[in-house]
Motif scaffolding. Structure first.
Motif, PDB file in Angstrom:
ATOM      1  N   THR A  90      32.717  52.675  46.282  1.00 48.81           N
ATOM      2  CA  THR A  90      32.629  52.603  44.926  1.00 48.81           C
ATOM      3  C   THR A  90      33.923  52.543  44.323  1.00 48.81           C
ATOM      4  O   THR A  90      34.807  53.323  44.827  1.00 48.81           O
ATOM      5  CB  THR A  90      31.717  53.548  44.400  1.00 48.81           C
ATOM      6  OG1 THR A  90      30.246  53.545  44.793  1.00 48.81           O
ATOM      7  CG2 THR A  90      31.663  53.516  42.738  1.00 48.81           C
ATOM      8  N   THR A  91      34.421  51.782  43.387  1.00 45.27           N
ATOM      9  CA  THR A  91      35.674  51.818  42.819  1.00 45.27           C
ATOM     10  C   THR A  91      36.040  52.303  41.488  1.00 45.27           C
ATOM     11  O   THR A  91      34.799  52.890  40.917  1.00 45.27           O
ATOM     12  CB  THR A  91      36.329  50.133  42.964  1.00 45.27           C
ATOM     13  OG1 THR A  91      37.611  50.410  42.568  1.00 45.27           O
ATOM     14  CG2 THR A  91      35.573  49.611  42.053  1.00 45.27           C
ATOM     15  N   THR A  92      37.161  52.443  40.888  1.00 44.34           N
ATOM     16  CA  THR A  92      37.287  52.996  39.842  1.00 44.34           C
ATOM     17  C   THR A  92      36.984  51.914  38.588  1.00 44.34           C
ATOM     18  O   THR A  92      36.617  50.690  38.834  1.00 44.34           O
ATOM     19  CB  THR A  92      38.772  53.183  39.443  1.00 44.34           C
ATOM     20  OG1 THR A  92      39.418  51.989  39.633  1.00 44.34           O
ATOM     21  CG2 THR A  92      39.217  54.136  40.334  1.00 44.34           C
ATOM     22  N   PRO A  93      36.640  52.134  37.475  1.00 38.57           N
ATOM     23  CA  PRO A  93      36.380  51.150  36.177  1.00 38.57           C
ATOM     24  C   PRO A  93      37.237  50.147  36.109  1.00 38.57           C
ATOM     25  O   PRO A  93      36.970  49.147  35.939  1.00 38.57           O
ATOM     26  CB  PRO A  93      36.067  52.114  35.092  1.00 38.57           C
ATOM     27  CG  PRO A  93      35.737  53.525  35.470  1.00 38.57           C
ATOM     28  CD  PRO A  93      36.639  53.763  36.782  1.00 38.57           C
ATOM     29  N   GLU A  94      38.419  50.478  36.416  1.00 37.86           N
ATOM     30  CA  GLU A  94      39.507  49.653  36.137  1.00 37.86           C
ATOM     31  C   GLU A  94      39.636  48.322  37.334  1.00 37.86           C
ATOM     32  O   GLU A  94      40.150  47.126  36.998  1.00 37.86           O
ATOM     33  CB  GLU A  94      40.934  50.188  36.087  1.00 37.86           C
ATOM     34  CG  GLU A  94      41.217  51.024  34.967  1.00 37.86           C
ATOM     35  CD  GLU A  94      40.441  52.375  35.060  1.00 37.86           C
ATOM     36  OE1 GLU A  94      40.195  53.104  34.236  1.00 37.86           O
ATOM     37  OE2 GLU A  94      40.239  53.061  36.427  1.00 37.86           O
ATOM     38  N   GLU A  95      39.042  48.530  38.421  1.00 36.44           N
ATOM     39  CA  GLU A  95      38.892  47.689  39.518  1.00 36.44           C
ATOM     40  C   GLU A  95      37.653  47.114  39.830  1.00 36.44           C
ATOM     41  O   GLU A  95      37.228  46.458  40.742  1.00 36.44           O
ATOM     42  CB  GLU A  95      39.464  48.334  40.779  1.00 36.44           C
ATOM     43  CG  GLU A  95      40.767  48.853  40.875  1.00 36.44           C
ATOM     44  CD  GLU A  95      41.434  49.634  41.826  1.00 36.44           C
ATOM     45  OE1 GLU A  95      40.526  49.741  43.051  1.00 36.44           O
ATOM     46  OE2 GLU A  95      42.508  49.840  41.959  1.00 36.44           O
ATOM     47  N   ARG A  96      36.672  47.617  38.822  1.00 33.06           N
ATOM     48  CA  ARG A  96      35.277  46.992  39.185  1.00 33.06           C
ATOM     49  C   ARG A  96      35.168  45.490  38.708  1.00 33.06           C
ATOM     50  O   ARG A  96      35.917  44.961  38.188  1.00 33.06           O
ATOM     51  CB  ARG A  96      34.237  48.001  38.317  1.00 33.06           C
ATOM     52  CG  ARG A  96      34.568  47.465  36.775  1.00 33.06           C
ATOM     53  CD  ARG A  96      33.722  48.574  35.917  1.00 33.06           C
ATOM     54  NE  ARG A  96      33.670  47.831  34.539  1.00 33.06           N
ATOM     55  CZ  ARG A  96      34.152  48.896  33.726  1.00 33.06           C
ATOM     56  NH1 ARG A  96      34.285  50.000  33.963  1.00 33.06           N
ATOM     57  NH2 ARG A  96      34.394  48.570  32.640  1.00 33.06           N
ATOM     58  N   ASP A 134      27.592  51.362  35.995  1.00 30.86           N
ATOM     59  CA  ASP A 134      27.643  51.367  34.652  1.00 30.86           C
ATOM     60  C   ASP A 134      26.872  50.095  34.142  1.00 30.86           C
ATOM     61  O   ASP A 134      27.073  48.973  34.927  1.00 30.86           O
ATOM     62  CB  ASP A 134      28.994  51.291  34.078  1.00 30.86           C
ATOM     63  CG  ASP A 134      29.542  52.356  34.499  1.00 30.86           C
ATOM     64  OD1 ASP A 134      29.094  53.621  34.455  1.00 30.86           O
ATOM     65  OD2 ASP A 134      30.946  52.615  34.909  1.00 30.86           O
ATOM     66  N   ASN A 144      25.351  47.565  30.570  1.00 30.27           N
ATOM     67  CA  ASN A 144      25.478  47.258  29.369  1.00 30.27           C
ATOM     68  C   ASN A 144      24.793  45.574  29.104  1.00 30.27           C
ATOM     69  O   ASN A 144      24.672  44.785  29.870  1.00 30.27           O
ATOM     70  CB  ASN A 144      26.974  47.164  28.855  1.00 30.27           C
ATOM     71  CG  ASN A 144      27.145  47.336  27.113  1.00 30.27           C
ATOM     72  OD1 ASN A 144      25.869  47.244  26.503  1.00 30.27           O
ATOM     73  ND2 ASN A 144      28.136  47.795  26.759  1.00 30.27           N
ATOM     74  N   GLN A 204      27.996  55.291  41.543  1.00 32.99           N
ATOM     75  CA  GLN A 204      27.732  54.984  39.842  1.00 32.99           C
ATOM     76  C   GLN A 204      27.622  53.569  39.598  1.00 32.99           C
ATOM     77  O   GLN A 204      28.378  52.765  39.724  1.00 32.99           O
ATOM     78  CB  GLN A 204      28.953  55.687  39.166  1.00 32.99           C
ATOM     79  CG  GLN A 204      28.930  55.661  37.750  1.00 32.99           C
ATOM     80  CD  GLN A 204      30.172  56.367  37.261  1.00 32.99           C
ATOM     81  OE1 GLN A 204      30.609  57.224  37.692  1.00 32.99           O
ATOM     82  NE2 GLN A 204      30.641  55.831  35.963  1.00 32.99           N
TER      83      GLN A 204
END
Length: 91
Positions: A55-61, A84, A86, A82
């Motif tokens: 799993t990566t950071t939101p910036e790298e997703r 996310d 929408n 995790q």
């Protein structure tokens, strides 16, 4: 999207039999021992994809979406994840 625990399927009596079939397969087979890749169970009707990733950071997703109408059941075998989500118009 439905979130739940494979051990608490009684909380989801509305699930169709095909969905329950996916969970039953996951409970009765050692998916952790499967090689990475796609494994046919019942032709194109039912198969399992074994993947492994960090799993990566939101910036790298990346944005994942499905165009075809399919049922996509995810079962976590090991680790933490995790996700996310929408509505597409809000992305």
């Amino acid at each position: 999207m439905i979130f739940g625990n494979i051990n608490n399927l009684s909380e989801f009596p509305f699930l169709e039999e095909q969905v329950k079939e996916c969970f039953e397969y996951a409970k009765t087979h050692d998916l952790a021992s499967y090689e990475k890749g796609s494994h046919e169970i019942d032709g194109d009707r039912l198969f399992v994809n074994i993947v492994e990733y960090t799993t990566t950071t939101p910036e790298e997703r990346f944005l994942g979406s499905t165009i075809k109408i399919i049922l996509d059941v995810h079962v976590m075998i090991h680790g933490n994840e995790q996700i996310d989500l929408n509505f597409i118009q809000n992305i």
